[in-house]
Design a protein around this motif. Structure first.
Motif, PDB file in Angstrom:
ATOM      1  N   GLY A 121      35.394  31.300  44.965  1.00  0.00           N
ATOM      2  CA  GLY A 121      36.285  31.141  43.831  1.00  0.00           C
ATOM      3  C   GLY A 121      36.693  32.463  43.228  1.00  0.00           C
ATOM      4  N   HIS A 122      37.726  32.401  42.394  1.00  0.00           N
ATOM      5  CA  HIS A 122      38.293  33.553  41.686  1.00  0.00           C
ATOM      6  C   HIS A 122      38.958  34.517  42.658  1.00  0.00           C
ATOM      7  CE1 HIS A 122      36.541  32.142  37.991  1.00  0.00           C
ATOM      8  NE2 HIS A 122      35.380  32.042  38.596  1.00  0.00           N
ATOM      9  N   LEU A 144      39.560  39.330  46.183  1.00  0.00           N
ATOM     10  CA  LEU A 144      39.279  38.970  44.802  1.00  0.00           C
ATOM     11  C   LEU A 144      40.548  38.989  43.968  1.00  0.00           C
ATOM     12  CD1 LEU A 144      36.045  41.040  44.128  1.00  0.00           C
ATOM     13  CD2 LEU A 144      36.226  38.631  44.752  1.00  0.00           C
ATOM     14  N   ASN A 170      41.947  35.473  36.662  1.00  0.00           N
ATOM     15  CA  ASN A 170      40.545  35.055  36.549  1.00  0.00           C
ATOM     16  C   ASN A 170      40.139  34.781  35.110  1.00  0.00           C
ATOM     17  OD1 ASN A 170      39.553  34.962  39.174  1.00  0.00           O
ATOM     18  ND2 ASN A 170      39.292  37.164  39.255  1.00  0.00           N
ATOM     19  N   TYR A 186      38.500  37.732  33.126  1.00  0.00           N
ATOM     20  CA  TYR A 186      37.221  38.305  33.553  1.00  0.00           C
ATOM     21  C   TYR A 186      37.487  39.376  34.602  1.00  0.00           C
ATOM     22  CZ  TYR A 186      34.793  34.437  31.310  1.00  0.00           C
ATOM     23  OH  TYR A 186      34.322  33.540  30.402  1.00  0.00           O
ATOM     24  N   PRO A 240      37.332  41.277  38.114  1.00  0.00           N
ATOM     25  CA  PRO A 240      37.300  40.685  39.448  1.00  0.00           C
ATOM     26  C   PRO A 240      35.864  40.445  39.906  1.00  0.00           C
ATOM     27  CG  PRO A 240      38.896  42.457  39.372  1.00  0.00           C
ATOM     28  CD  PRO A 240      38.138  42.497  38.073  1.00  0.00           C
ATOM     29  N   HIS A 241      35.624  39.233  40.393  1.00  0.00           N
ATOM     30  CA  HIS A 241      34.299  38.862  40.886  1.00  0.00           C
ATOM     31  C   HIS A 241      34.439  37.653  41.789  1.00  0.00           C
ATOM     32  CE1 HIS A 241      34.868  36.054  37.563  1.00  0.00           C
ATOM     33  NE2 HIS A 241      33.942  35.274  38.137  1.00  0.00           N
ATOM     34  N   HIS A 269      32.999  33.927  42.795  1.00  0.00           N
ATOM     35  CA  HIS A 269      32.170  32.759  42.486  1.00  0.00           C
ATOM     36  C   HIS A 269      31.829  32.158  43.839  1.00  0.00           C
ATOM     37  CE1 HIS A 269      31.058  29.085  40.098  1.00  0.00           C
ATOM     38  NE2 HIS A 269      31.053  28.643  41.344  1.00  0.00           N
TER      39      HIS A 269
END
Length: 95
Positions: A17-18, A42, A48, A51, A53-54, A56
């Motif tokens: 995700g994301h 990402l 996102n 937030y 970039p990361h 999930h």
């Protein structure tokens, strides 16, 4: 993005995700990917929910009929089910 895996007769799913919107262009159900292949990038903060970039990442035993997405959070009343249905990636990946 959800990938379906077959390993020693066991089926499970991994959720990513994301991701960037561009990573979702051209996705098709049932498309094959190869080990080591880049499957996505990402997403930036603006896609996102602001937030950083990361990723999930979830490892899922049963998608429960969900298509294209799976809950990333659970209510307390459903917590025990999700503890059984979602694998701890730290243990699986040896982190």
């Amino acid at each position: 993005m959800i990938l379906k895996h077959h390993l020693d007769g066991f089926v499970f799913y991994t959720l990513y995700g994301h991701l960037s919107r561009e990573s979702l262009i051209g996705l098709k159900v049932g498309a094959k990917v190869n080990q080591g292949e880049v499957i996505a990038y990402l997403g930036k903060a603006e896609v996102n929910g602001d937030y950083a970039p990361h990723l999930h990442f979830q490892i899922i035993k049963d998608l429960q009929g969900n298509i294209g997405d799976y809950p990333g959070v659970a209510s307390l009343k459903d917590l025990e089910f999700y503890k059984e249905n979602i694998f701890n990636p730290e243990v699986v990946l040896g982190l």
